[in-house]
Design an enzyme around this catalytic site. Structure first.
Site, mmCIF file in Angstrom:
data_model
loop_
_atom_site.group_PDB
_atom_site.id
_atom_site.type_symbol
_atom_site.label_atom_id
_atom_site.label_comp_id
_atom_site.label_asym_id
_atom_site.label_seq_id
_atom_site.Cartn_x
_atom_site.Cartn_y
_atom_site.Cartn_z
ATOM 1 N N GLU A 281 -16.310 -24.634 -10.544
ATOM 2 C CA GLU A 281 -16.613 -24.832 -11.960
ATOM 3 C C GLU A 281 -16.609 -26.326 -12.185
ATOM 4 O O GLU A 281 -15.543 -26.938 -12.302
ATOM 5 C CB GLU A 281 -15.568 -24.181 -12.851
ATOM 6 C CG GLU A 281 -15.613 -22.675 -12.836
ATOM 7 C CD GLU A 281 -14.740 -22.081 -13.933
ATOM 8 O OE1 GLU A 281 -14.971 -22.388 -15.122
ATOM 9 O OE2 GLU A 281 -13.835 -21.328 -13.598
ATOM 10 N N GLU B 293 -6.386 5.225 1.568
ATOM 11 C CA GLU B 293 -6.286 6.610 2.037
ATOM 12 C C GLU B 293 -4.838 7.061 2.035
ATOM 13 O O GLU B 293 -4.509 8.179 1.624
ATOM 14 C CB GLU B 293 -6.845 6.733 3.468
ATOM 15 C CG GLU B 293 -8.280 6.255 3.641
ATOM 16 C CD GLU B 293 -8.382 4.775 3.981
ATOM 17 O OE1 GLU B 293 -7.648 3.965 3.363
ATOM 18 O OE2 GLU B 293 -9.197 4.425 4.847
ATOM 19 N N CYS C 210 -9.136 2.821 8.772
ATOM 20 C CA CYS C 210 -8.747 1.947 9.887
ATOM 21 C C CYS C 210 -8.118 2.751 11.020
ATOM 22 O O CYS C 210 -7.622 3.857 10.831
ATOM 23 C CB CYS C 210 -7.817 0.839 9.403
ATOM 24 S SG CYS C 210 -6.206 1.413 8.900
HETATM 25 C C1 AOF Z 1 -8.596 1.034 5.261
HETATM 26 N N1 AOF Z 1 -8.163 1.229 3.986
HETATM 27 O O1 AOF Z 1 -7.387 0.462 2.051
HETATM 28 C C2 AOF Z 1 -7.876 -1.095 3.723
HETATM 29 C C3 AOF Z 1 -8.375 -1.282 5.037
HETATM 30 O O2 AOF Z 1 -3.231 -6.096 7.290
HETATM 31 P P1 AOF Z 1 -3.462 -4.621 7.169
HETATM 32 O O3 AOF Z 1 -2.582 -3.804 8.034
HETATM 33 O O4 AOF Z 1 -3.438 -4.164 5.724
HETATM 34 O O5 AOF Z 1 -4.923 -4.319 7.724
HETATM 35 C C4 AOF Z 1 -6.006 -4.949 7.161
HETATM 36 C C5 AOF Z 1 -7.297 -4.446 7.766
HETATM 37 O O6 AOF Z 1 -7.404 -3.052 7.528
HETATM 38 C C6 AOF Z 1 -8.499 -5.065 7.070
HETATM 39 O O7 AOF Z 1 -8.927 -6.230 7.717
HETATM 40 C C7 AOF Z 1 -9.518 -3.956 7.157
HETATM 41 O O8 AOF Z 1 -10.110 -3.919 8.433
HETATM 42 C C8 AOF Z 1 -8.654 -2.730 6.988
HETATM 43 N N2 AOF Z 1 -8.468 -2.493 5.550
HETATM 44 N N3 AOF Z 1 -8.731 -0.210 5.740
HETATM 45 O O9 AOF Z 1 -8.870 1.994 5.938
HETATM 46 C C9 AOF Z 1 -7.803 0.212 3.193
HETATM 47 N N4 AOF Z 1 -7.473 -2.133 2.957
HETATM 48 ZN ZN ZN Z 2 -6.140 1.847 6.707
#
Ligand code: AOF
Ligand code: ZN
Length: 348
Positions: free
Chosen positions: A279, A53, A77
């Site tokens: 594998e 996002e 998130c």
């Molecule tokens: C989103 N958009 O593109 C992703 C999300 O270690 P961080 O800060 O990158 O956080 C990882 C967590 O954030 C991951 O476990 C999942 O819950 C969320 N990932 N969320 O909105 C994203 N990659």
């Molecule tokens: Zn995020």
């Protein structure tokens, strides 16, 4: 705007990061202005970098997305991680609608992102192409919900189910096109796992960022091509001293004369290896079957006709045809003359 088409695009964008985001999920995002014109898109490219996002919204000047719609395959998130919360940025940029494929299974987020958006007056639509979105993030879902490494097997057989002749000749069963696809599949996994028998019989390179060898008696030695890879982890009998050369050795308990696979997979999760592709030959494939989440099975249009030829899953003497493990075929694809069956175990 068609939400399904947009979500498909999110999934395609997200997939471009295969091999780069573990342990994070694959996420893609498309942004539309208030008239419904696509104005930006993005995806989570690499672990530690911007989420999808943020990647899409930061390409836009401050006010352009106001009143618009953001489509994303995973709930935005709500937590401060490597980057600030995506939900906050969406609110800040004034979007009026967010369309989501699936809720985040990460307990820190799980519903909180959606709540945050709704409390800010944003309309949230959930569950678009949910099954596809869940399939895209099957590894992340298993890791988060079960705290376990995702295990897949890749095998290649003749039409009569053989992986090699009785004396071990196996190069090559499938076509070059199929073997190219194997490279694509390997790239999706954090590590490749094989057995000492395969290393000794075929001396494969299995080029990858992380290779695992199950070698109870430490029969493989430095010099086999697989040891030229970046990171090699060898699981061996805990009663043998670990040698000291360019690999990581893990002492492993023995159960019924074999390395304890439960221990191996738990250890891999501890080592932050979130997914592994096996594998190997029929013995390891058969032994690992009960831990396996997914199987990639290439079939070449050849018949070996050798009753002693080796089978791809060799783990028991079954006298009754009703005693068999059963699977659900997810899809069939064609690569040159060969087919690829992708199947999942049926939960019983
Ligand atoms: C989103 N958009 O593109 C992703 C999300 O270690 P961080 O800060 O990158 O956080 C990882 C967590 O954030 C991951 O476990 C999942 O819950 C969320 N990932 N969320 O909105 C994203 N990659
Ligand atoms: Zn995020």
């Amino acid at each position: 705007m068609n939400y399904e088409i947009s979500m498909k695009k999110c999934i395609e964008l997200a997939r471009q990061a295969e091999g780069n985001v573990s342990p994070n999920p694959f996420v893609g995002c498309v942004v539309y202005d208030k008239k419904g014109n696509e104005i930006s898109c993005g995806y989570h490219k690499k672990y530690g970098q911007n989420h999808a996002e943020r990647d899409a919204l930061l390409k836009l000047k401050n006010d352009v997305a106001r009143g618009g719609t953001l489509v994303v395959n995973l709930e935005p998130c709500s937590h401060f991680g490597k980057t600030p919360p995506c939900a906050d940025l969406i609110i800040e940029r004034g979007l009026s609608k967010v369309v989501i494929g699936m809720r985040d299974v990460n307990p820190i987020v799980a519903g909180n992102g959606i709540r945050k958006l709704q409390e800010a007056g944003i309309e949230v639509i959930e569950g678009i192409f949910e099954d596809e979105c869940k399939k895209l993030n099957e590894v992340f879902i298993k890791n988060m919900t079960l705290k376990k490494t995702f295990v897949a097997i890749k095998t290649a057989t003749t039409l009569d189910g053989k992986v090699a002749t009785s004396n071990g000749s196996s190069k090559w069963i499938t076509s070059e096109k199929a073997r190219e696809e194997v490279k694509v599949i390997r790239n999706r996994y954090d590590a490749l796992m094989t057995s000492s028998s395969t290393v000794i019989a075929d001396n494969p390179s299995m080029i990858h960022k992380c290779n695992i060898i199950l070698d109870r008696e430490l029969k493989t030695v430095n010099g086999y091509k697989i040891y030229e890879n970046k990171r090699v982890i060898v699981f061996h009998d805990e009663n043998i001293e670990s040698p000291n050369f360019g690999a990581e050795f893990v002492k492993t308990p023995i159960i019924n004369g074999k390395l304890d696979l439960e221990f191996v997979f738990n250890k891999l999760y501890e080592m932050k290896i979130m997914s592994v592709l096996i594998e190997a030959g029929g013995h390891l494939n058969g032994y690992a079957l009960k831990y396996t989440d997914k199987i990639y099975h290439f079939i070449a249009p050849k018949i070996l006709g050798d009753n002693n030829g080796r089978s791809c899953f060799d783990f028991r003497k079954a006298e009754d045809i009703n005693i068999s493990d059963t699977f659900r075929i997810e899809c069939t694809e064609v690569f040159g003359p060969d087919i690829l069956l992708t199947y999942y175990p049926i939960e019983v």
